[in-house]
Design an enzyme around this catalytic site. Structure first.
Site, PDB file in Angstrom:
ATOM      1  N   ASP A  20      -2.448  -7.896  -5.815  1.00  0.00           N
ATOM      2  CA  ASP A  20      -2.899  -6.715  -5.099  1.00  0.00           C
ATOM      3  C   ASP A  20      -3.346  -5.631  -6.076  1.00  0.00           C
ATOM      4  OD1 ASP A  20      -3.387  -5.270  -2.848  1.00  0.00           O
ATOM      5  OD2 ASP A  20      -1.290  -4.856  -2.358  1.00  0.00           O
TER       6      ASP A  20
ATOM      7  N   GLN B 278       0.992 -11.266  -3.593  1.00  0.00           N
ATOM      8  CA  GLN B 278      -0.413 -10.860  -3.617  1.00  0.00           C
ATOM      9  C   GLN B 278      -0.820 -10.430  -5.017  1.00  0.00           C
ATOM     10  OE1 GLN B 278      -0.490  -7.728  -0.472  1.00  0.00           O
ATOM     11  NE2 GLN B 278      -2.302  -8.819   0.209  1.00  0.00           N
TER      12      GLN B 278
ATOM     13  N   LYS C  22     -15.020  -3.111   5.363  1.00  0.00           N
ATOM     14  CA  LYS C  22     -14.463  -4.037   4.372  1.00  0.00           C
ATOM     15  C   LYS C  22     -15.412  -5.195   4.082  1.00  0.00           C
ATOM     16  CE  LYS C  22     -12.225  -6.802   7.911  1.00  0.00           C
ATOM     17  NZ  LYS C  22     -11.153  -7.686   8.278  1.00  0.00           N
TER      18      LYS C  22
ATOM     19  N   HIS D  34      -8.322  -1.090  -1.140  1.00  0.00           N
ATOM     20  CA  HIS D  34      -7.329  -2.171  -1.273  1.00  0.00           C
ATOM     21  C   HIS D  34      -8.104  -3.416  -1.645  1.00  0.00           C
ATOM     22  CE1 HIS D  34      -4.606  -0.043   1.661  1.00  0.00           C
ATOM     23  NE2 HIS D  34      -5.765   0.321   2.165  1.00  0.00           N
TER      24      HIS D  34
ATOM     25  N   HIS E 151      -4.682  -1.243  -5.767  1.00  0.00           N
ATOM     26  CA  HIS E 151      -5.183  -0.086  -5.037  1.00  0.00           C
ATOM     27  C   HIS E 151      -5.952   0.776  -6.009  1.00  0.00           C
ATOM     28  CE1 HIS E 151      -2.038  -1.631  -2.417  1.00  0.00           C
ATOM     29  NE2 HIS E 151      -2.829  -1.220  -1.465  1.00  0.00           N
TER      30      HIS E 151
ATOM     31  N   ARG F 249       6.313 -11.527   5.554  1.00  0.00           N
ATOM     32  CA  ARG F 249       5.882 -11.260   6.927  1.00  0.00           C
ATOM     33  C   ARG F 249       6.547 -12.270   7.846  1.00  0.00           C
ATOM     34  NH1 ARG F 249      -0.520  -9.888   5.777  1.00  0.00           N
ATOM     35  NH2 ARG F 249      -0.044  -8.241   4.286  1.00  0.00           N
TER      36      ARG F 249
ATOM     37  N   CYS G 199       0.795  -1.231   0.000  1.00  0.00           N
ATOM     38  CA  CYS G 199       0.000   0.000   0.000  1.00  0.00           C
ATOM     39  C   CYS G 199       0.830   1.285   0.000  1.00  0.00           C
ATOM     40  CB  CYS G 199      -0.950   0.016   1.187  1.00  0.00           C
ATOM     41  SG  CYS G 199      -1.476  -1.592   1.739  1.00  0.00           S
TER      42      CYS G 199
HETATM   43 ZN   LIG Z   1      -3.159  -2.108   0.333  1.00  0.00          ZN
END
Ligand SMILES: [Zn+2]
Ligand SMILES: [Zn+2]
Length: 596
Positions: free
Chosen positions: A336, A334, A417, A463, A338, A316, A287
């Site tokens: 991912d 991910q 979310k 996200h 945004h 992580r 992010c």
């Molecule tokens: Zn994010």
């Protein structure tokens, strides 16, 4: 799931916080019966706690040595006697101080410790026959209500989940409302074992793990085919919705994490590296860097929505004891993205996104279910912002005709979310995707766009990840399909099997035709019996075997055998190639070749 159990375990004050559904009550009651049986067999064993969990229950016991499989059978035998005796569960209350003395006299030091942590004048106890336990309940009326149960396994577990505490021995069991349900569950367990992605990953040469890199897979060529096909699948869909792909650094100076707040709140989960006297960290999420990309140019209201996608390779620092195959890793990728949009675009963005999610999972025959989490007590932003964000999520779910559960108060401090679980071929639910509205990130990174009125405004950030991570998703898919991937995903899509070496020339023609059509084909020209080679291809879960001999060569056909074991007979080679490329291009979930 394991997380939730562990958290509850840590928080336990001795009063079980089990949910009180009939099934959970039955399971928790069964754990009391198990504890009674253990105490009857080995009176010196100390009891600790025994909650119900997903699909069953456990109880932790303090004694020197682990329970053996033979001992589990003996315990089960005594449990059946207790059930047969149909003894009622009887509730009583005792002043706290008396309860401490009561359990101390019985040598139950763990119970004493639990009660000492309870801040109440009295505690409640439950007894069935000669066994009495500290408990809030509820329980079934009597032991006879417990009909269908089985003890499953035993393992070590630290008292209160803390490795500094003594090691206890936990027994896991399961209990169901009927024998039929129990049988069904035990079948699913067996089936899940056969489908275990760690086992299949090794057998099918998809990926492997080595102890030099805990929680990070080594992708093998077959597994990389899955990764690449899924990337292609994702990119096609994202391109169609006008996403822009970026890729941001993995190793980032801690200054960025201070700016994002991760340094303060998330540092313990981040791997750190010292470079030339400065601290860097491997990114745990993408992010903040997406925010940098947004911020590098002046954005106008006409530039929005801006959808930045990233195959973000994240790390992580999960504790090594919690790592599990591909589903709990330290390094993951991910899918991912945004989405930066104006407040008036939020609703449309979410609607489009949910439409994408629905279509996405359909391709894998995974059944999604949706959970909407709304504002928690501690939160940032104004009530009006939260109203707008929550309404947009509700409306987007409704306009897509999706049923959803509500989790009031369970949103993040920075926004509401939608979490999405998928249920697989065995009916198991996996949490994989999330769609989060973020009111904080634009504030923290001072993101702006120039609105129609010429004034700078804050965009909203969404996200979202749909596979969740490639690693976890491939682990789930491997179990969902039991390694028998649909043809478009299968590492090897077809194998050509000449009946004998006399037909090698024609087998080579077939093989070359398939390769020219970009089918992932193999030619099995080993000097082995045909039956052996067919079984081998089935074991490798190759979708199609193309067997060729004299008749096939004569007629320019192949004998088509899908991995499911049927013999579909002779099919013209031209048609086989055309149908196979069609099946692959359509990303068909089932094998359709030769069945039209
Ligand atoms: Zn994010
Ligand atoms: Zn209880």
């Amino acid at each position: 799931m394991a997380d939730a159990v562990e958290d509850r375990h840590l928080k336990l004050t001795g009063e079980f916080d089990c949910d009180a559904t009939p099934l959970a009550t039955l399971r928790h009651s069964t754990s009391h019966v198990m504890a009674q049986a253990v105490k009857r067999l080995w009176p010196d064993t100390k009891v600790t706690i025994g909650p119900s969990i997903d699909d069953g229950f456990y109880y932790d016991f303090a004694r020197a040595q682990p329970f053996t499989p033979e001992e589990l059978e003996r315990i089960e035998g005594v449990m059946r006697e207790i059930v047969k005796a149909d003894t009622p569960f009887e509730r009583s209350e005792m002043p706290r101080a008396d309860a401490i003395k009561f359990f101390r006299d019985r040598g139950e030091t763990y119970k004493v410790e639990i009660i000492e942590g309870i801040d109440a004048p009295t505690v409640s106890l439950y007894a069935q026959g000669d066994f009495i336990d500290l408990c809030r309940g509820p329980h079934v009326a009597s032991t006879g209500a417990i009909k269908a149960f089985k003890l499953l396994s035993s393992s070590g577990a630290y008292w209160r989940g803390d490795e500094k505490n003594p090691m206890l021995w936990r027994i896991y069991g399961t209990a169901w409302l009927s024998q039929e349900d129990l049988d069904q569950y035990l079948w699913r367990l067996e089936e899940a074992k056969k489908r275990d992605h760690r086992k299949l990953g090794r057998e099918l040469d998809l990926f492997d793990f080595y102890d030099v890199a805990p929680g990070a897979p080594f992708w093998l060529p077959n597994g990389m085919i899955l990764v690449r096909e899924l990337e292609k699948f994702a990119r096609e869909r994202l391109d169609a919705q006008d996403y822009k792909e970026i890729s941001t650094p993995m190793l980032v100076n801690k200054r960025l994490w201070e700016e994002s707040g991760h340094w303060e709140y998330y540092q313990d989960n981040m791997f750190q590296v010292e470079v030339e006297g400065e601290i860097f960290s491997l990114k745990p999420m993408n992010c903040p860097e997406a925010a940098y990309v947004y911020r590098r140019a002046l954005r106008s209201y006409r530039d929005l929505p801006l959808r930045l996608s990233e195959m973000g390779r994240d790390h992580r620092n999960e504790r090594s004891g919690t790592l599990t195959g591909l589903v709990r890793v330290r390094q993951f990728t991910q899918d991912d993205a945004h989405l930066f949009c104006r407040p008036d675009q939020l609703q449309d963005e979410l609607t489009l996104l949910l439409d994408l999610v629905r279509d996405w999972y359909k391709a894998f025959d995974l059944q999604p279910s949706y959970k909407l989490s709304t504002r928690p007590d501690k939160r940032m932003g104004t009530d009006a912002q939260w109203d707008d964000a929550e309404n947009a999520l509700h409306e987007s779910l409704r306009s897509n005709g999706l049923q959803y559960a509500l989790n009031p108060g369970d949103g993040a401090f920075y926004g509401p979310k939608i979490d999405i679980d998928v249920s697989d071929a065995l009916g198991r639910a996996w949490q994989i995707a999330t769609i989060q509205v973020d009111l904080n990130n634009p504030e923290r990174f001072k993101l702006e766009y120039i609105d129609a009125d010429g004034q700078p405004k804050r965009p909203i950030v969404i996200h979202r990840a749909i596979f969740g991570s490639y690693e976890r998703f491939i682990g789930i898919l491997t179990e969902h399909y039991a390694g028998a991937f649909p043809t478009w995903l299968a590492p090897v899509q077809a194998r050509v099997l000449p009946i004998s070496e006399k037909f090698m020339d024609y087998a080579k023609v077939v093989y070359d035709r398939l390769r020219a059509a970009r089918v992932r084909a193999e030619l099995d020209d080993r000097n082995e019996k045909l039956g052996y080679r067919i079984r081998d291809a089935q074991m490798r879960k190759v979708p199609y075997m193309l067997v060729v001999g004299a008749r096939e060569r004569e007629a320019n056909t192949v004998s088509l055998r899908p991995r499911t074991g049927e013999d579909l007979g002779a099919v013209a080679l031209d048609r086989v190639v055309a149908d196979l490329t069609g099946e692959i291009a359509a990303r068909s979930a089932t094998l359709t070749e030769g069945r039209a």
